[in-house]
Design an enzyme around this catalytic site. Structure first.
Site, PDB file in Angstrom:
ATOM      1  N   ASP A  24       8.591  -3.948 -13.339  1.00 43.43           N
ATOM      2  CA  ASP A  24       9.785  -3.277 -13.864  1.00 43.43           C
ATOM      3  C   ASP A  24       9.605  -1.755 -13.827  1.00 43.43           C
ATOM      4  OD1 ASP A  24      12.253  -3.512 -15.012  1.00 43.43           O
ATOM      5  OD2 ASP A  24      11.527  -4.117 -16.992  1.00 43.43           O
ATOM      6  N   GLU A  74      17.054  -1.071 -13.456  1.00 47.24           N
ATOM      7  CA  GLU A  74      18.273  -1.200 -14.261  1.00 47.24           C
ATOM      8  C   GLU A  74      19.389  -0.318 -13.717  1.00 47.24           C
ATOM      9  OE1 GLU A  74      17.613  -0.603 -18.454  1.00 47.24           O
ATOM     10  OE2 GLU A  74      15.951  -2.024 -18.519  1.00 47.24           O
ATOM     11  N   GLU A  87      21.910  -9.482 -18.211  1.00 52.01           N
ATOM     12  CA  GLU A  87      21.461  -9.586 -19.611  1.00 52.01           C
ATOM     13  C   GLU A  87      22.610  -9.270 -20.574  1.00 52.01           C
ATOM     14  OE1 GLU A  87      17.904  -7.397 -20.596  1.00 52.01           O
ATOM     15  OE2 GLU A  87      18.117  -7.804 -22.740  1.00 52.01           O
ATOM     16  N   ASP A 110       9.360  -3.994 -18.827  1.00 59.10           N
ATOM     17  CA  ASP A 110       9.089  -2.866 -19.725  1.00 59.10           C
ATOM     18  C   ASP A 110       9.311  -3.287 -21.186  1.00 59.10           C
ATOM     19  OD1 ASP A 110      11.848  -2.936 -19.779  1.00 59.10           O
ATOM     20  OD2 ASP A 110      12.127  -0.808 -19.303  1.00 59.10           O
ATOM     21  N   SER A 111       9.726  -4.550 -21.401  1.00 54.05           N
ATOM     22  CA  SER A 111       9.730  -5.112 -22.758  1.00 54.05           C
ATOM     23  C   SER A 111       8.337  -5.044 -23.365  1.00 54.05           C
ATOM     24  CB  SER A 111      10.212  -6.573 -22.731  1.00 54.05           C
ATOM     25  OG  SER A 111       9.482  -7.316 -21.773  1.00 54.05           O
ATOM     26  N   LYS A 130      11.885  -4.269 -10.216  1.00 49.98           N
ATOM     27  CA  LYS A 130      13.183  -4.427 -10.900  1.00 49.98           C
ATOM     28  C   LYS A 130      13.667  -3.087 -11.431  1.00 49.98           C
ATOM     29  CE  LYS A 130      13.778  -6.390 -15.102  1.00 49.98           C
ATOM     30  NZ  LYS A 130      14.400  -5.257 -15.842  1.00 49.98           N
TER      31      LYS A 130
HETATM   32  O1  KIV Z   1      11.692  -5.893 -19.616  1.00 52.93           O
HETATM   33  C1  KIV Z   1      12.039  -7.068 -19.651  1.00 52.93           C
HETATM   34  O2  KIV Z   1      11.343  -7.954 -20.171  1.00 52.93           O
HETATM   35  C2  KIV Z   1      13.318  -7.424 -19.073  1.00 52.93           C
HETATM   36  C3  KIV Z   1      13.836  -8.807 -19.286  1.00 52.93           C
HETATM   37  C4  KIV Z   1      14.283  -8.964 -20.668  1.00 52.93           C
HETATM   38  C5  KIV Z   1      14.866  -9.187 -18.300  1.00 52.93           C
HETATM   39  O3  KIV Z   1      13.936  -6.603 -18.461  1.00 52.93           O
END
Ligand code: KIV
Length: 269
Positions: A88, A118, A185, A49-50, A116
């Site tokens: 994510d 959080e 992280e 989600d970056s 993924k």
């Molecule tokens: O969203 C993302 O790119 C991440 C990484 C920085 C681990 O969660």
């Protein structure tokens, strides 16, 4: 077949760790870059989600939607044949197990092999729910960017004894709930090393020192792009040494596998 030509599957993560082989992971959001990552030694591709910050230009990851991740996961899956694709959960999409399952089905159908998520706490129930329904889970602990408002910024986590102990407990809890991989992280390197030693599942560090089982960077950071955001100390521009995008990926993969990256200057004590 060489290690670099293998098609990655979820069970191979644990085997890589048992063999002492470091895992090389990068974020990616489109087919063309996914092809370059795939061809140059990247084992795991995270559709993170970056993308909200480095592709969409937002100040945080919070505005990202499920359809954004599904769209970019499908693009990445068209470009990458070999690497394991991880999608994510965006902010608010994994609030309940059922909601998370609906989003995860979209991500898996778009080409991801793992999702993924959080945090721990109430997310443990969601991890169990997904794993019981054949959806492999990667957990993400420490400086979880979706917690930016609670943290009051993007701040290193686990510096105080109580916070460090809580992080250790959470790492064990997500593995116990069924997660197969753990991203750490923004955590002091000695703490990430301790968690990795105690963790039954492989750990991937970003700003967590060299003691993890693998490393991840945001692709734009590895290429030294100015994304308009403050550059954290754990970032290294591999394009400067690598000479080309493919060379930068190869340089990152080699540095992770040899243990040369991250160096002390990229880590928190
Ligand atoms: O969203 C993302 O790119 C991440 C990484 C920085 C681990 O969660």
């Amino acid at each position: 077949m060489s290690e670099l030509q293998k098609t990655w599957t979820v069970p191979m993560l644990a085997r890589a760790r048992a063999d002492g082989r470091k895992l090389v992971m990068l974020t990616c959001y489109d087919a063309s870059f996914a092809r370059v990552l795939d061809d140059n030694g990247c084992d795991l591709i995270l559709v993170g989600d970056s993308l909200g910050m480095v592709v969409q230009g937002h100040a945080s990851t919070l505005p990202v939607r499920v359809e954004d991740i599904a769209y970019h996961t499908a693009a990445v899956a068209r470009g990458a044949r070999r690497a394991l694709k991880i999608a994510d959960f965006p902010f608010g999409s994994d609030g309940s197990p059922q909601e998370a399952h609906a989003a995860a089905v979209r991500f898996i159908q778009a080409g991801a092999s793992m999702v993924k998520l959080e945090g721990a706490g109430h997310k443990l129930e969601t991890i169990r729910y997904l794993v019981e329904r054949e959806i492999p889970v990667c957990s993400h602990l420490g400086l979880t960017p979706q917690s930016v408002h609670r943290f009051g910024g993007f701040k290193v986590q686990g510096r105080e004894d109580a916070a460090a102990a809580r992080l250790c407990e959470e790492a064990l809890a997500v593995a116990d709930a069924g997660a197969a991989l753990l991203v750490l992280e923004g955590v002091p390197a000695p703490l990430a090393t301790r968690i990795t030693a105690a963790s039954p599942i492989p750990t991937i560090g970003i700003g967590a020192g060299a003691g993890c089982d693998g490393q991840v960077l945001v692709l734009h950071d590895l290429l030294g792009l100015d994304t308009g955001h403050r550059r954290p100390k754990f970032v290294k521009d591999f394009l400067a040494d690598g000479g080309s995008v493919a060379g930068a990926i190869r340089a990152f993969a080699a540095a992770v596998r040899s243990g040369a990256f991250p160096a002390a200057e990229h880590s928190y004590e």
